[in-house]
Write an enzyme that holds these catalytic residues in place. Structure first.
Site, PDB file in Angstrom:
ATOM      1  CB  SER A  71      -0.895  -0.001   1.248  1.00 26.29           C
ATOM      2  OG  SER A  71      -1.577   1.231   1.387  1.00 26.29           O
ATOM      3  CE1 TYR A 130      -4.113  -2.208   5.064  1.00 24.70           C
ATOM      4  CE2 TYR A 130      -3.526   0.057   4.560  1.00 24.70           C
ATOM      5  CZ  TYR A 130      -3.859  -1.210   4.135  1.00 24.70           C
ATOM      6  OH  TYR A 130      -3.930  -1.486   2.786  1.00 24.70           O
ATOM      7  CE  LYS A 157      -1.398  -3.651   3.319  1.00 28.38           C
ATOM      8  NZ  LYS A 157      -1.490  -4.881   2.498  1.00 28.38           N
ATOM      9  CB  SER A 213     -11.799  -2.893  -2.999  1.00 28.43           C
ATOM     10  OG  SER A 213     -11.199  -2.445  -1.798  1.00 28.43           O
TER      11      SER A 213
END
Length: 230
Positions: free
Chosen positions: A96, A109, A113, A145
């Site tokens: 990401s 998160y 990553k 998404s």
């Protein structure tokens, strides 16, 4: 797919839980039994986050690392053993832009990553004796998404109620096409994003002081919107 004619035996779908690391070797062996080889591994499993660190239980961070990071490298380990035997293959990991920058409401998160970026960049240096094994990191920006519908919140039982407008994000099919182009050309790292997010990536890479200033400005508004339910 556009130029091929797939038959039934060309397709195998297996249920897989990245957090069940004890199942990854058997899953790899099932694929090898069916196809005889693995040419490409695309690591594309993970969950994002929408919560402030001060409000978030530590078991959420544990779950993020278990899924996004440890699950990914576990599956990679079994597939890589096969690729080393063949001296050939591609490992494509969907990281990401959060793997190269920081952002509010996504500290766990971002950490997962960043961990993937560090791991695969290091792994690439361990495979210099296998020049035909490619390690490819894909760093998408915001993409349309269902990831936003499944984000981690302050605790494992809580879910996001308002997913907001997703129309400003890159369509998933364009992200996929650019990912395939990157993999076909053995790019070590690809940033796949619309503007202005791509410009922020360049700021973070080459002018971090400006990036921190900008992210602080944007982050304050982002946190205010989050707290108000926007």
């Amino acid at each position: 797919l556009e130029i091929s004619s797939l038959s039934e035996e060309d397709i195998l779908v297996l249920r897989l839980d990245l957090t069940d690391r004890s199942s990854h070797e058997a899953a790899t062996n099932s694929v090898l039994k069916h196809f005889g080889k693995i040419d490409v591994l695309v690591n594309n499993g993970g969950r994002s986050q929408r919560s402030l660190f001060v409000d978030t239980n530590l078991d959420v961070y544990s779950a993020i690392i278990e899924l996004n990071y440890l699950g990914t490298i576990s599956l990679t380990k079994y597939v890589l053993n096969h690729m080393i035997q063949r001296k050939k293959g591609k490992i494509v990991t969907v990281s990401s832009v959060m793997g190269i920058m920081g952002a509010p409401l996504a500290s766990g998160y971002c950490a997962s990553k960043h961990a993937l970026q560090g791991f695969f960049n290091s792994l690439r240096t361990e495979l210099t004796d296998y020049p035909e094994i490619s390690i490819i990191n894909i760093c998408p920006g915001p993409v349309q998404s269902n990831i936003i519908q499944n984000v981690f919140m302050e605790n494992l039982a809580k879910s996001l109620e308002n997913t907001g407008d997703q129309s400003h994000k890159m369509p998933a099919d364009r992200c996929v096409r650019l990912t395939l182009v990157s993999a076909a050309n053995d790019l070590k790292e690809a940033w796949i994003s619309d503007q202005p997010y791509l410009a922020i990536c360049y700021l973070w890479q080459y002018a971090p002081t400006w990036a921190w200033w900008l992210m602080n400005k944007m982050g304050k508004r982002r946190i205010e919107n989050f707290k108000s339910g926007v």
